[in-house]
Write a protein that holds these residues in place. Structure first.
Motif, PDB file in Angstrom:
ATOM      1  N   ALA A 119       0.661  -1.383   0.048  1.00 16.61           N
ATOM      2  CA  ALA A 119      -0.191  -0.111  -0.130  1.00 16.61           C
ATOM      3  C   ALA A 119       0.815   1.395   0.342  1.00 16.61           C
ATOM      4  O   ALA A 119       0.403   2.257  -0.421  1.00 16.61           O
ATOM      5  CB  ALA A 119      -0.726   0.072   1.428  1.00 16.61           C
ATOM      6  N   ALA A 120       1.981   1.121   0.353  1.00 12.66           N
ATOM      7  CA  ALA A 120       3.081   2.546   0.525  1.00 12.66           C
ATOM      8  C   ALA A 120       3.075   2.695  -0.919  1.00 12.66           C
ATOM      9  O   ALA A 120       3.686   4.026  -1.526  1.00 12.66           O
ATOM     10  CB  ALA A 120       4.159   2.169   1.545  1.00 12.66           C
ATOM     11  N   PHE A 121       3.586   1.451  -1.963  1.00 10.20           N
ATOM     12  CA  PHE A 121       3.589   2.288  -3.090  1.00 10.20           C
ATOM     13  C   PHE A 121       2.827   3.353  -3.953  1.00 10.20           C
ATOM     14  O   PHE A 121       2.821   2.913  -4.918  1.00 10.20           O
ATOM     15  CB  PHE A 121       4.247   0.572  -3.697  1.00 10.20           C
ATOM     16  CG  PHE A 121       6.158   0.494  -3.305  1.00 10.20           C
ATOM     17  CD1 PHE A 121       6.662   0.872  -3.451  1.00 10.20           C
ATOM     18  CD2 PHE A 121       5.693  -0.878  -2.358  1.00 10.20           C
ATOM     19  CE1 PHE A 121       8.682   0.365  -3.029  1.00 10.20           C
ATOM     20  CE2 PHE A 121       7.244  -1.560  -1.820  1.00 10.20           C
ATOM     21  CZ  PHE A 121       8.170   0.085  -1.929  1.00 10.20           C
ATOM     22  N   ASN A 122       1.603   3.168  -3.603  1.00 10.05           N
ATOM     23  CA  ASN A 122       1.196   3.556  -4.317  1.00 10.05           C
ATOM     24  C   ASN A 122       0.481   4.864  -3.516  1.00 10.05           C
ATOM     25  O   ASN A 122       0.271   5.922  -4.616  1.00 10.05           O
ATOM     26  CB  ASN A 122      -0.910   2.902  -3.445  1.00 10.05           C
ATOM     27  CG  ASN A 122      -1.501   1.609  -3.616  1.00 10.05           C
ATOM     28  OD1 ASN A 122      -0.471   1.083  -5.002  1.00 10.05           O
ATOM     29  ND2 ASN A 122      -1.711   1.067  -3.541  1.00 10.05           N
ATOM     30  N   LYS A 123       1.309   5.628  -2.225  1.00 13.97           N
ATOM     31  CA  LYS A 123       1.773   6.953  -2.980  1.00 13.97           C
ATOM     32  C   LYS A 123       2.470   7.407  -3.215  1.00 13.97           C
ATOM     33  O   LYS A 123       2.278   8.388  -3.759  1.00 13.97           O
ATOM     34  CB  LYS A 123       1.625   7.278  -1.616  1.00 13.97           C
ATOM     35  CG  LYS A 123       0.384   6.623  -0.681  1.00 13.97           C
ATOM     36  CD  LYS A 123       0.739   6.830   1.489  1.00 13.97           C
ATOM     37  CE  LYS A 123       0.017   6.208   2.128  1.00 13.97           C
ATOM     38  NZ  LYS A 123       0.774   5.755   3.740  1.00 13.97           N
ATOM     39  N   ARG A 124       3.872   6.896  -3.805  1.00 14.77           N
ATOM     40  CA  ARG A 124       5.307   6.960  -4.102  1.00 14.77           C
ATOM     41  C   ARG A 124       5.515   5.623  -5.027  1.00 14.77           C
ATOM     42  O   ARG A 124       4.959   4.490  -5.102  1.00 14.77           O
ATOM     43  CB  ARG A 124       5.642   7.426  -3.487  1.00 14.77           C
ATOM     44  CG  ARG A 124       5.563   8.573  -2.658  1.00 14.77           C
ATOM     45  CD  ARG A 124       6.932   9.087  -2.814  1.00 14.77           C
ATOM     46  NE  ARG A 124       6.599  10.495  -1.426  1.00 14.77           N
ATOM     47  CZ  ARG A 124       7.047  10.868  -0.420  1.00 14.77           C
ATOM     48  NH1 ARG A 124       8.166   9.901  -0.284  1.00 14.77           N
ATOM     49  NH2 ARG A 124       7.739  11.960  -0.055  1.00 14.77           N
ATOM     50  N   GLU A 125       6.029   6.284  -6.516  1.00 15.52           N
ATOM     51  CA  GLU A 125       6.342   5.529  -7.387  1.00 15.52           C
ATOM     52  C   GLU A 125       7.863   4.496  -6.235  1.00 15.52           C
ATOM     53  O   GLU A 125       8.216   5.391  -5.642  1.00 15.52           O
ATOM     54  CB  GLU A 125       6.431   5.663  -7.910  1.00 15.52           C
ATOM     55  CG  GLU A 125       5.808   5.924  -9.196  1.00 15.52           C
ATOM     56  CD  GLU A 125       6.182   7.028 -10.756  1.00 15.52           C
ATOM     57  OE1 GLU A 125       6.825   6.540 -11.378  1.00 15.52           O
ATOM     58  OE2 GLU A 125       4.821   7.599 -11.305  1.00 15.52           O
ATOM     59  N   ALA A 126       7.980   3.287  -6.916  1.00 14.94           N
ATOM     60  CA  ALA A 126       9.253   2.960  -6.120  1.00 14.94           C
ATOM     61  C   ALA A 126      10.518   3.853  -6.654  1.00 14.94           C
ATOM     62  O   ALA A 126      11.709   3.256  -5.739  1.00 14.94           O
ATOM     63  CB  ALA A 126       9.260   1.071  -7.116  1.00 14.94           C
ATOM     64  N   GLY A 127      10.108   4.024  -8.088  1.00 12.19           N
ATOM     65  CA  GLY A 127      11.586   4.718  -8.339  1.00 12.19           C
ATOM     66  C   GLY A 127      12.336   6.015  -7.119  1.00 12.19           C
ATOM     67  O   GLY A 127      13.007   5.813  -7.679  1.00 12.19           O
ATOM     68  N   ASP A 128      10.454   6.495  -6.485  1.00 10.68           N
ATOM     69  CA  ASP A 128      11.042   7.865  -5.805  1.00 10.68           C
ATOM     70  C   ASP A 128      12.033   7.143  -4.666  1.00 10.68           C
ATOM     71  O   ASP A 128      12.659   7.696  -4.292  1.00 10.68           O
ATOM     72  CB  ASP A 128       9.438   8.083  -5.509  1.00 10.68           C
ATOM     73  CG  ASP A 128       9.846   9.529  -4.725  1.00 10.68           C
ATOM     74  OD1 ASP A 128      10.810  10.432  -5.017  1.00 10.68           O
ATOM     75  OD2 ASP A 128       8.779   9.391  -3.725  1.00 10.68           O
ATOM     76  N   TYR A 129      11.218   5.857  -4.001  1.00  6.92           N
ATOM     77  CA  TYR A 129      12.622   5.791  -2.992  1.00  6.92           C
ATOM     78  C   TYR A 129      14.088   5.148  -3.479  1.00  6.92           C
ATOM     79  O   TYR A 129      14.951   5.856  -2.664  1.00  6.92           O
ATOM     80  CB  TYR A 129      11.248   3.834  -2.812  1.00  6.92           C
ATOM     81  CG  TYR A 129       9.897   4.917  -1.695  1.00  6.92           C
ATOM     82  CD1 TYR A 129      10.065   5.454  -0.979  1.00  6.92           C
ATOM     83  CD2 TYR A 129       9.319   3.870  -2.209  1.00  6.92           C
ATOM     84  CE1 TYR A 129       8.517   5.278  -0.209  1.00  6.92           C
ATOM     85  CE2 TYR A 129       8.050   4.326  -2.105  1.00  6.92           C
ATOM     86  CZ  TYR A 129       7.800   5.180  -0.861  1.00  6.92           C
ATOM     87  OH  TYR A 129       6.655   5.326   0.000  1.00  6.92           O
ATOM     88  N   LEU A 130      13.942   4.481  -4.541  1.00  7.03           N
ATOM     89  CA  LEU A 130      14.551   4.161  -5.259  1.00  7.03           C
ATOM     90  C   LEU A 130      16.080   5.826  -5.646  1.00  7.03           C
ATOM     91  O   LEU A 130      16.894   5.991  -4.422  1.00  7.03           O
ATOM     92  CB  LEU A 130      15.011   3.115  -6.225  1.00  7.03           C
ATOM     93  CG  LEU A 130      14.434   2.011  -5.767  1.00  7.03           C
ATOM     94  CD1 LEU A 130      14.531   1.271  -7.247  1.00  7.03           C
ATOM     95  CD2 LEU A 130      15.087   1.080  -4.452  1.00  7.03           C
ATOM     96  N   PHE A 131      15.623   6.396  -6.100  1.00  4.98           N
ATOM     97  CA  PHE A 131      16.083   7.922  -6.125  1.00  4.98           C
ATOM     98  C   PHE A 131      16.503   8.127  -4.529  1.00  4.98           C
ATOM     99  O   PHE A 131      17.672   8.655  -4.903  1.00  4.98           O
ATOM    100  CB  PHE A 131      15.363   9.356  -6.664  1.00  4.98           C
ATOM    101  CG  PHE A 131      15.683  10.178  -7.080  1.00  4.98           C
ATOM    102  CD1 PHE A 131      16.939   9.972  -7.630  1.00  4.98           C
ATOM    103  CD2 PHE A 131      15.409  11.066  -6.031  1.00  4.98           C
ATOM    104  CE1 PHE A 131      16.868  12.083  -8.156  1.00  4.98           C
ATOM    105  CE2 PHE A 131      15.836  12.799  -6.220  1.00  4.98           C
ATOM    106  CZ  PHE A 131      16.784  12.457  -7.076  1.00  4.98           C
ATOM    107  N   ARG A 132      15.961   8.375  -4.035  1.00  4.75           N
ATOM    108  CA  ARG A 132      15.621   9.024  -2.250  1.00  4.75           C
ATOM    109  C   ARG A 132      16.819   8.297  -1.903  1.00  4.75           C
ATOM    110  O   ARG A 132      17.331   8.951  -1.065  1.00  4.75           O
ATOM    111  CB  ARG A 132      14.484   9.122  -1.522  1.00  4.75           C
ATOM    112  CG  ARG A 132      13.412  10.375  -1.851  1.00  4.75           C
ATOM    113  CD  ARG A 132      12.142   9.778  -1.061  1.00  4.75           C
ATOM    114  NE  ARG A 132      11.364  10.805  -1.764  1.00  4.75           N
ATOM    115  CZ  ARG A 132      11.320  11.845  -1.168  1.00  4.75           C
ATOM    116  NH1 ARG A 132      12.173  12.702  -0.272  1.00  4.75           N
ATOM    117  NH2 ARG A 132      10.152  13.156  -1.740  1.00  4.75           N
TER     118      ARG A 132
END
Length: 138
Positions: A119-132
């Motif tokens: 559900a957390a990946f619905n708020k942001r894309e996985a690429g955003d997490y990897l970028f961070r």
């Protein structure tokens, strides 16, 4: 305030874990500063004793002006070589410690993302997490 205490404990944990490297960096920095402070000393001797009439200190007092100038030049070169060697060693150890920190913190962040719910990946894309993880953890 509670968050600041957690951050302080986290930082202290890293300081304890990497204490030998931090101590070595501090020691090399202080040694390098000591050699930087020695730089004017040989030049003072050249001005006072080679070009002036002040006797040279220590064992250098027995040398004639030409030999004294050669000896002081060698001393100055040795001081600069040691100072530069200490700077390179300090940079190497600092870079290694920085890489260790970076790898560990990125690994912790990546593990945190991998344990997140879908559900957390619905708020942001996985690429955003990897970028961070790649850019902001450094």
């Amino acid at each position: 305030m509670h968050n600041q205490k957690q951050i302080n404990r986290w930082i202290i944990g890293y300081v304890k874990k990497y204490w030998p490297q931090i101590s070595l960096i501090t020691f090399l920095s202080l040694l390098s500063i000591g050699f930087q402070l020695l730089n004017p000393w040989p030049i003072k001797i050249v001005i006072d004793s080679v070009f002036g009439d002040v006797p040279a200190p220590f064992a250098l007092a027995n040398l004639d002006r030409q030999t004294l100038l050669i000896a002081i030049t060698i001393i100055l070169i040795v001081i600069y070589l040691i100072q530069n060697l200490l700077t390179v060693l300090n940079g190497y150890v600092s870079s290694r410690l920085n890489l260790l920190f970076d790898i560990e913190i990125k690994g912790m962040a990546f593990e945190k993302v991998m344990n997140m719910s879908l559900a957390a990946f619905n708020k942001r894309e996985a690429g955003d997490y990897l970028f961070r993880i790649n850019n902001e953890t450094s």
